[in-house]
Design a protein around this motif. Sequence first.
Motif, short mmCIF file in Angstrom:
data_model
loop_
_atom_site.label_atom_id
_atom_site.label_comp_id
_atom_site.label_asym_id
_atom_site.label_seq_id
_atom_site.Cartn_x
_atom_site.Cartn_y
_atom_site.Cartn_z
N THR A 145 8.37 7.68 -1.68
CA THR A 145 7.45 6.66 -1.57
C THR A 145 7.54 6.17 0.03
O THR A 145 8.35 6.19 0.54
N GLN A 146 6.30 5.68 0.26
CA GLN A 146 6.18 5.28 1.58
C GLN A 146 5.21 3.93 1.71
O GLN A 146 4.02 3.95 1.04
N GLU B 83 1.07 -1.22 0.00
CA GLU B 83 0.11 -0.07 -0.06
C GLU B 83 0.98 1.22 -0.03
O GLU B 83 1.57 1.54 1.07
N GLU C 103 -2.70 2.34 -4.43
CA GLU C 103 -2.27 3.77 -4.17
C GLU C 103 -3.05 4.33 -3.13
O GLU C 103 -4.23 4.06 -3.09
N VAL C 104 -2.36 5.01 -1.92
CA VAL C 104 -2.91 5.61 -0.96
C VAL C 104 -2.67 7.09 -0.96
O VAL C 104 -1.58 7.52 -1.17
N LYS C 105 -3.63 7.88 -0.65
CA LYS C 105 -3.67 9.28 -0.69
C LYS C 105 -2.98 9.75 0.56
O LYS C 105 -3.07 9.13 1.64
N VAL D 109 2.64 1.90 3.37
CA VAL D 109 1.89 2.05 4.61
C VAL D 109 1.11 0.88 5.27
O VAL D 109 0.58 1.04 6.30
N SER E 89 10.38 3.80 3.66
CA SER E 89 10.36 5.06 3.07
C SER E 89 11.57 5.34 2.25
O SER E 89 12.59 5.03 2.74
N ARG F 99 2.17 5.22 -0.51
CA ARG F 99 1.74 6.55 -0.59
C ARG F 99 3.00 7.17 -1.30
O ARG F 99 4.03 7.08 -1.05
N THR F 100 2.52 8.08 -2.27
CA THR F 100 3.65 8.49 -3.36
C THR F 100 3.62 10.17 -3.26
O THR F 100 2.27 10.70 -3.18
N SER F 101 4.70 10.87 -3.61
CA SER F 101 4.62 12.34 -4.12
C SER F 101 5.74 12.59 -4.83
O SER F 101 6.74 11.93 -5.21
#
Length: 526
Positions: free
Chosen positions: A464-465, A448, A524-526, A467, A498, A450-452
């Motif tokens: 990337t993380q 799962e 993908e997790v917001k 979660v 991370s 979380r990206t930015s």
Amino acid sequence: MPRLLLLLIVLIFSHTAFTQVVYDRNEGADVTKYTFRLSLNDSSNVISGEATIDVTFSESPEKFKLDLIGSNGEYGMKINEVREGESAANWTFEEDEVIIYPSNGASTASFTICYSGIPERGLVIDKTKFGKRSFFGDNWPTLARHWLPCVDHPYDKAAVEFQIHTPAHYDVVATGKKIEESYITTGYKLTRYYEPAPVATKVMTIGVCEFASEVLGYVDNIEISAWVYPENRLEGFSDYAVAVEVMEYFIKNIGPYSYAKLANMQAKTQWGGLENAGTIAYRESSVTGKNEVEGLIAHEIAHQWFGNSASEDSWNHVWLSEGFATYFTILYLENKYGDATRRQELVKDRREIIEYYGKNPSSVVDYSITDAMNVLSTNTYQKGGWVLNMLRHKIGDEVFWNGIRRYYVTYRNDNAVTEDFQKIMEQVYGESLEEFFRQWVYTVGYPELRTSWKYKKGKVMLKTQQVQDHFTFDFPLEIGLVYGEEIQKQTITINSRSMEFELPADTEPDNVIFDPDVWMLFKEVK
């Protein structure tokens, strides 16, 4: 939980609890042929049967057991006689098992069970949607024992002959090739089918009703036919015609077909389709004349290679059947319609996997399942298919197909578990796949993520993380830098909770897409 400790638990559990759907096997015995003589009638649902079971022994057995659901009120079978060769056998009947005590230490034996009764399941005696009386075998997974004395588990496969006595107005199709149709008495006929390849009882079948049938074509001298209700004659012949094209694809890409024919049968079945060996059953509503069942037909034909010929040795490894059929359907559609179709099917399957996991957190090979009726799930179908998609991406198309072909030729007409498939793929790939199979087959869930991202001085800065709280995955992830209609692709490796990455980029992209070609199972997790 620390990752190392969790990995140790997964390893210990997967090797000590090898199979949890327990079946008491006949050790040292191999059924080589079943001959089922069945009499069906229109006056009642009582069937009369005589089953001869030919067995080879590698050691002198104290006893030999067959599954058969006994009479209990309205349903079940009453045994009238058991013979060993031409003599009365020494036998008992306990807890839905015929237990035979062989009389000598011979290496081969032939046992005959004479019985009658009304099957509650397994043989569906009903009316078609057009109100016509019909009889359809529907054995998956362990329902053959309701109407056939047998070793009702895929580990012991055998040749099979069906000898079906019916009123003369019925058409009969069954596992194998038709070897006789004779009108033996007034108003009755005998129809015989014989399949020399070893078949598991889960995919033995008969179909008895008024059929319209047509030979659709031949592939490698294998007859491919359609058997549909007369009222659906033209629609059914049209809908099932694609089976010829599907058969050509799988023979060309996987290997030889194992069975005497391929009949595609409209039927009363509890399933959307049931992959009976050489005689596939499709739900009654599959016939529309709109040619909407290509995917269903491809799935059931793929099973002829995976599940029927190369069969799971343990029910807990049923993804080797259903996951394979799911992904090989996608491969067929990709070959015919292009890669966009592969991506579309996998995106849909990924959504279903994520939704299923939210309610049923479990692994593809799930040793907590103890009932064969419960082994089917989104994990064994869609996630199993996704495992193959990721494996293909990891090792490359050429190695993937070489491995698939070697796996099939090694376990054709035989049985395997996941470890066997893994070993074959490792031999072809030339490297260990232990981490891959541990993560995707034996571990619960998926990454799962979380990206930015942001652009800074000729670089795309990614973060990337992972979660999910139970496991840290190690996997490659393709990144797509979008510039108008163009996508520039680079691959990163994510192996920590991370992580930060710098990707070279001359100008700022319009967008960054994670996994643009749909090769990785993650959320993908917001």
